[in-house]
Design a protein around this motif. Structure first.
Motif, PDB file in Angstrom:
ATOM      1  N   THR A 128       0.828  -1.196   0.000  1.00 43.42           N
ATOM      2  CA  THR A 128       0.000   0.000   0.000  1.00 43.42           C
ATOM      3  C   THR A 128       0.866   1.250   0.000  1.00 43.42           C
ATOM      4  N   SER A 129       1.939   1.231   0.769  1.00 42.85           N
ATOM      5  CA  SER A 129       2.853   2.369   0.875  1.00 42.85           C
ATOM      6  C   SER A 129       4.214   1.854   1.307  1.00 42.85           C
ATOM      7  N   SER A 130       5.154   2.755   1.497  1.00 43.77           N
ATOM      8  CA  SER A 130       6.501   2.337   1.902  1.00 43.77           C
ATOM      9  C   SER A 130       6.525   1.746   3.305  1.00 43.77           C
ATOM     10  N   THR A 131       5.477   2.003   4.090  1.00 43.11           N
ATOM     11  CA  THR A 131       5.428   1.469   5.452  1.00 43.11           C
ATOM     12  C   THR A 131       4.263   0.511   5.659  1.00 43.11           C
ATOM     13  N   GLU A 132       3.592   0.137   4.580  1.00 43.10           N
ATOM     14  CA  GLU A 132       2.499  -0.817   4.710  1.00 43.10           C
ATOM     15  C   GLU A 132       2.484  -1.779   3.532  1.00 43.10           C
ATOM     16  N   GLY A 133       2.543  -3.029   3.849  1.00 41.91           N
ATOM     17  CA  GLY A 133       2.568  -4.093   2.862  1.00 41.91           C
ATOM     18  C   GLY A 133       3.173  -5.317   3.503  1.00 41.91           C
ATOM     19  N   THR A 134       3.269  -6.382   2.742  1.00 41.84           N
ATOM     20  CA  THR A 134       3.821  -7.600   3.313  1.00 41.84           C
ATOM     21  C   THR A 134       5.263  -7.407   3.763  1.00 41.84           C
ATOM     22  N   GLY A 135       5.619  -8.082   4.840  1.00 38.77           N
ATOM     23  CA  GLY A 135       6.994  -8.050   5.300  1.00 38.77           C
ATOM     24  C   GLY A 135       7.878  -8.978   4.491  1.00 38.77           C
ATOM     25  N   SER A 136       9.161  -8.744   4.537  1.00 38.34           N
ATOM     26  CA  SER A 136      10.173  -9.640   3.954  1.00 38.34           C
ATOM     27  C   SER A 136      11.528  -9.137   4.412  1.00 38.34           C
ATOM     28  N   GLY A 137      12.572  -9.891   4.118  1.00 35.82           N
ATOM     29  CA  GLY A 137      13.893  -9.396   4.464  1.00 35.82           C
ATOM     30  C   GLY A 137      14.853 -10.478   4.902  1.00 35.82           C
ATOM     31  N   CYS A 138      15.971 -10.037   5.393  1.00 28.17           N
ATOM     32  CA  CYS A 138      17.072 -10.906   5.813  1.00 28.17           C
ATOM     33  C   CYS A 138      17.242 -10.777   7.320  1.00 28.17           C
ATOM     34  N   SER A 139      17.123 -11.883   8.027  1.00 27.42           N
ATOM     35  CA  SER A 139      17.240 -11.859   9.474  1.00 27.42           C
ATOM     36  C   SER A 139      18.633 -11.418   9.919  1.00 27.42           C
ATOM     37  N   SER A 140      18.670 -10.711  11.020  1.00 25.33           N
ATOM     38  CA  SER A 140      19.946 -10.299  11.600  1.00 25.33           C
ATOM     39  C   SER A 140      20.515 -11.337  12.557  1.00 25.33           C
ATOM     40  N   TYR A 141      19.689 -12.304  12.970  1.00 25.23           N
ATOM     41  CA  TYR A 141      20.116 -13.225  14.018  1.00 25.23           C
ATOM     42  C   TYR A 141      19.934 -14.697  13.683  1.00 25.23           C
ATOM     43  N   ASP A 142      18.866 -15.055  12.977  1.00 29.16           N
ATOM     44  CA  ASP A 142      18.540 -16.457  12.797  1.00 29.16           C
ATOM     45  C   ASP A 142      19.364 -17.113  11.698  1.00 29.16           C
ATOM     46  N   THR A 143      19.880 -18.276  12.001  1.00 31.67           N
ATOM     47  CA  THR A 143      20.674 -19.034  11.042  1.00 31.67           C
ATOM     48  C   THR A 143      19.831 -19.463   9.852  1.00 31.67           C
TER      49      THR A 143
END
Length: 433
Positions: free
Chosen positions: A296-311
């Motif tokens: 919907t906007s730069s701060t609303e929509g599905t999440g995604s990304g690269c974890s900072s901690y989890d293997t």
């Protein structure tokens, strides 16, 4: 302890349609506009929505639910109905459903046959915080309306317990989390109507209490556990992994978040299936449906990304993230193409349309249930990876949920990408193992 993700606003306000759209919609609703014929897009009333109250935690250290409730405009379902019937759609109200129902969802994901035949004896657990005192009665209304079999405490299909397994000593009631609970229960029912449902209510929305509720769900025999909440990552996540989410032989799904690009936990757990969100609409394709990344906007929509901690789990082989990548798979989450829910606690009793990855997580948990009990030593998060790139998954190839330096982590592409993983279900074969 954790709170809401960094990108999540303290309170998302109502999105407002443009003046021209409102004026045009008003003419249609008043009977002065042109009647809708084959092209429902002639109805120019923009969908508006607001975050459910549980999306803003009440207390320090609590996690947020990932859901929105539509407040106005014409949803994709209403436009679909108008295109088929030629009848001018009415503004959404609490009297009738205005979102996708079981038939729509089963059709979109190739599940019609499996939903009719599979799921008996399987138990889907829904883990949420606080108590919904109307959970069973609201679920009964939803299932009755859509012609699904009764799922009650009396017939053994439905059970509600606290995080300790008590059926009598339940958490305090909360209207916001009750909306979330209704959404989760209805989505599990829509996709797997023959499944039993176990609602486990945590004392509060802290990771410790929600994690204990996950453990209790597994102790009580659930092989499919849906979690529609999340918060910012922390260095404690790996310990939470081992304490709450390392359950071989259990399909644990977690919503990827609603704040656009950026990782959150527990979707980042290496032991869960992280579920992204799409916009789902009918189309003239052979499938009959099309999906894009929900944004919907730069701060609303599905999440995604690269974890900072989890293997990174062994089955995940993308090279742009050295740790765990979110997401694995996806399903509908855009409120404008949202799902129908019945709720009565803390709101006007009636039908509402909801979106957010809180919708997609229980949908995917129910797909796992239709696929059958996972083998005792398996990690079901790996199952879709064995069918990667095949017709068992609908590859979502357009849209993004923000900007990032490693493009596929925030932008859809052919094959794997962060916002939608390997895609959405086309039948159940990508969820067996």
């Amino acid at each position: 302890m954790r709170s809401t993700p960094p990108n999540r606003p303290v309170r998302r306000g109502l999105r407002r349609a443009g003046a021209a759209a409102i004026a045009a919609a008003a003419l249609v609703f008043a009977g002065f506009g042109t009647a809708v014929q084959a092209d429902a897009a002639t109805v120019s009333s923009k969908v508006t929505w607001t975050a459910t109250p549980c999306a803003t935690p009440k207390h320090q250290g609590e996690l947020a639910c990932n859901s929105y409730r539509v407040t106005g405009g014409l949803t994709a379902f209403q436009k679909q109905q108008a295109a088929r019937t030629g009848v001018t759609p009415k503004a959404a109200d609490a009297a009738t459903p205005s979102g996708y129902g079981p038939t729509n969802l089963q059709s979109a994901y190739g599940l019609t046959s499996a939903a009719a035949s599979n799921g008996s004896g399987e138990t889907i657990a829904i883990v949420d915080a606080y108590n919904d005192p109307n959970a069973e009665s609201d679920l009964a209304t939803y299932r009755s309306y859509y012609g699904l079999s009764a799922c009650t405490t009396a017939n053994g299909c439905f059970k509600k317990v606290s995080q300790t397994g008590s059926t009598t000593s339940l958490p305090s009631s909360d209207a916001g989390w009750s909306e979330e609970i209704s959404l989760d229960l209805d989505m599990a029912s829509a996709v797997c109507p023959n499944c039993n449902i176990l609602l486990v209510e945590a004392t509060s929305a802290t990771m410790a209490n929600l994690g204990k509720a996950v453990n209790e769900a597994v102790t009580l025999g659930a092989k499919y556990v849906s979690n529609s909440y999340g918060g910012s990552e922390s260095s404690s996540d790996t310990s939470y992994d081992s304490s709450y989410f390392n359950h071989p032989g259990v399909a644990i799904t977690v919503s990827a978040g609603d704040s656009g690009y950026g990782a959150e936990y527990p979707a980042a757990s290496r032991y869960v299936t992280s579920v992204g969100g799409t916009a789902l609409k009918t189309s003239s394709t052979t499938r009959g449906w099309t999906e894009t990344v929900w944004k919907t906007s730069s701060t609303e929509g599905t999440g995604s990304g690269c974890s900072s901690y989890d293997t990174k789990p062994s089955w995940q082989t993308d090279t742009g993230c050295s740790k765990r990548t979110i997401s694995d798979v996806s399903a509908v989450a855009d409120p404008a193409t949202g799902v129908s829910v019945y709720d009565s606690y803390g709101v006007t009793a009636g039908w509402y349309t909801f979106g957010g990855t809180s919708a997609s997580a229980p949908i995917i948990a129910a797909v796992y249930a239709l696929a059958g009990t996972p083998s005792s030593s398996s990690y079901p998060a790996s199952f879709p990876y064995t069918k990667a790139g095949t017709s068992a998954l609908n590859d979502v190839t357009s849209g993004n949920n923000g900007s990032c330096s490693t493009t596929y982590l925030c932008t859809a592409q052919t094959g794997y990408d962060g916002p939608t993983g390997w895609g959405t279900p086309e039948g159940v074969s990508a969820f067996t193992g």
